[in-house]
Design a protein around this motif. Structure first.
Motif, short mmCIF file in Angstrom:
data_model
loop_
_atom_site.label_atom_id
_atom_site.label_comp_id
_atom_site.label_asym_id
_atom_site.label_seq_id
_atom_site.Cartn_x
_atom_site.Cartn_y
_atom_site.Cartn_z
N ILE A 47 9.44 5.31 20.91
CA ILE A 47 8.75 4.03 21.07
C ILE A 47 9.50 3.16 22.06
CG2 ILE A 47 7.80 4.15 18.71
CD1 ILE A 47 9.91 2.03 17.88
N GLY A 48 8.93 2.02 22.40
CA GLY A 48 9.56 1.10 23.34
C GLY A 48 8.50 0.44 24.19
N MET A 224 14.01 4.55 19.91
CA MET A 224 13.43 3.46 20.70
C MET A 224 14.20 3.30 22.00
SD MET A 224 12.39 -0.43 19.77
CE MET A 224 14.03 -0.99 19.38
N LEU A 225 13.45 3.22 23.10
CA LEU A 225 14.06 2.96 24.40
C LEU A 225 13.85 1.50 24.76
CD1 LEU A 225 12.92 6.04 26.56
CD2 LEU A 225 15.20 5.56 25.67
N SER A 226 14.84 0.96 25.45
CA SER A 226 14.71 -0.39 25.99
C SER A 226 15.43 -0.40 27.33
CB SER A 226 15.35 -1.39 25.01
OG SER A 226 15.38 -2.67 25.58
N ASP A 227 14.71 -0.74 28.38
CA ASP A 227 15.28 -0.75 29.75
C ASP A 227 16.04 0.54 30.06
OD1 ASP A 227 14.28 -3.24 30.36
OD2 ASP A 227 16.03 -4.30 29.59
N GLY A 228 15.47 1.67 29.71
CA GLY A 228 16.05 2.96 30.09
C GLY A 228 17.24 3.40 29.25
N ARG A 229 17.51 2.67 28.16
CA ARG A 229 18.61 3.07 27.26
C ARG A 229 18.07 3.24 25.84
NH1 ARG A 229 23.95 1.82 28.16
NH2 ARG A 229 24.41 1.59 30.38
N ILE A 230 18.82 4.02 25.04
CA ILE A 230 18.42 4.19 23.65
C ILE A 230 18.88 2.98 22.85
CG2 ILE A 230 18.74 5.57 21.56
CD1 ILE A 230 18.65 8.03 23.28
N LEU A 245 11.08 -3.61 14.50
CA LEU A 245 12.02 -3.03 15.45
C LEU A 245 11.54 -3.27 16.88
CD1 LEU A 245 14.55 -1.23 15.38
CD2 LEU A 245 13.04 0.76 15.35
N MET A 246 10.26 -3.03 17.12
CA MET A 246 9.70 -3.21 18.46
C MET A 246 9.79 -4.68 18.88
SD MET A 246 6.44 -0.68 18.11
CE MET A 246 6.06 0.20 19.58
N LEU A 247 9.50 -5.57 17.93
CA LEU A 247 9.56 -7.00 18.24
C LEU A 247 10.99 -7.44 18.52
CD1 LEU A 247 7.04 -8.52 15.70
CD2 LEU A 247 6.97 -8.74 18.20
N SER A 248 11.96 -6.86 17.83
CA SER A 248 13.35 -7.29 17.97
C SER A 248 13.84 -7.11 19.40
CB SER A 248 14.26 -6.55 16.98
OG SER A 248 14.39 -5.20 17.37
N VAL A 249 13.43 -6.02 20.08
CA VAL A 249 13.87 -5.87 21.47
C VAL A 249 13.06 -6.75 22.41
CG1 VAL A 249 15.01 -3.64 21.55
CG2 VAL A 249 12.54 -3.76 21.75
#
Ligand SMILES: Nc1ncnc2c1ncn2[C@@H]1O[C@H](COP(=O)(O)OP(=O)(O)O)[C@@H](O)[C@H]1O
Ligand SMILES: [Mg+2]
Length: 253
Positions: A47-48, A224-230, A245-249
């Motif tokens: 996800i991400g 979950m990925l965020s800006d190309g990182r796990i 979890l998705m909202l937190s990033v």
């Protein structure tokens, strides 16, 4: 040292994976030093946010794209050590694909679409393969449709054919990139149940990209990925927790 990922119980693995598109000021880092392994038989949800690198990770893990740096293994093959022809072969043997847009061949009927991976790999399905494919066609409710062409089927039926095609060769990993993105909610749920069942009943390893917290809640593992990182890697979660979890990033960005 040659590392054999199957010794480690891994169906696919990447280490120190970086993927940059373009150069100079316009360069985009889609993946930034990602290391992760997919365990055999596991159903993993990736996800991400949009643009976080999910599709790029799937493409590199499956041998559809090459990284800027880092290493990738699929089954027993180190993809990043292979030339073009060997890479194509390793991908055909080791990976199955399910895309949002189904990607069936319009002129082929259902059965021929499911047999296509063997055709492309230049090998005849064995008797055991053919029995397995008949079982798949039956269990996916496609028996009455085996002689039909894709345009004669609903979206949900087309995606079931794509799943049967991905399962046909029993690959090391099936990569599914937003497989329910073009389906209505109910049909999407059926397709998800099918992927979950393929993993649980047949030990098929599956990596599925999704935006949908309910879809992710079907998985054994959530990355979950965020800006190309796990940004997260853990066990199963109920849909509400996946949403949080998705909202937190999103909030932290
Ligand atoms: N072929 C490409 N050329 C240039 N940039 C790309 C290409 N493919 C993806 N990107 C960029 O890489 C980043 C990650 O993309 P992608 O892996 O498609 O993310 P996701 O699947 O999570 O939406 C995004 O910023 C995207 O714009
Ligand atoms: Mg994507």
């Amino acid at each position: 040292m040659k590392i054999n990922p199957s010794d480690l119980g891994l169906a696919a693995r990447v280490t120190g994976l970086t993927k940059t598109y373009g150069r100079g000021d316009g360069a985009v880092t889609a993946l930034d030093d990602v290391s992760v392994g997919m365990r055999r038989g596991e159903f993993t949800a990736v996800i991400g946010a949009s643009g976080s690198g999910k599709s790029t990770l799937m493409h590199v893990m499956a041998g559809l794209d090459t990284p800027t740096s880092g290493r990738a293994w699929l089954g027993d093959s180190e993809l990043t050590a292979l030339g073009d022809r060997e890479l194509t072969r390793a991908r055909r043997r080791g990976a199955g694909f399910v895309f949002q847009s189904f990607n069936l061949v319009p002129v082929l009927d259902v059965r021929a679409n499911i047999l296509l991976p063997f055709e492309l790999d230049g090998r005849r399905p064995s008797r055991d393969d053919l029995q397995w494919i008949d079982r798949l066609i039956d269990s996916l409710g496609l028996a009455a449709r085996a002689g039909h062409r894709p345009h004669e089927l609903s979206g949900g039926q087309q995606q079931r054919v794509a799943i049967a095609r991905a399962l046909a060769t029993r690959p090391d990993v099936i990569f599914a990139d937003e497989p329910t993105g073009n389906l209505d909610t109910r049909t999407g749920r059926e397709v998800l149940a099918l992927l979950g069942e393929s993993s649980r009943a047949h030990g098929q390893s599956i990596a599925m990209v999704t935006h949908d917290p309910v879809a992710a809640s079907h998985a054994d593992r959530i990355i979950m990925l965020s800006d190309g990182r796990i940004a997260h890697d853990g066990g199963p979660l109920p849909a509400g927790d996946v949403s949080d979890l998705m909202l937190s990033v999103e909030v932290a960005r």
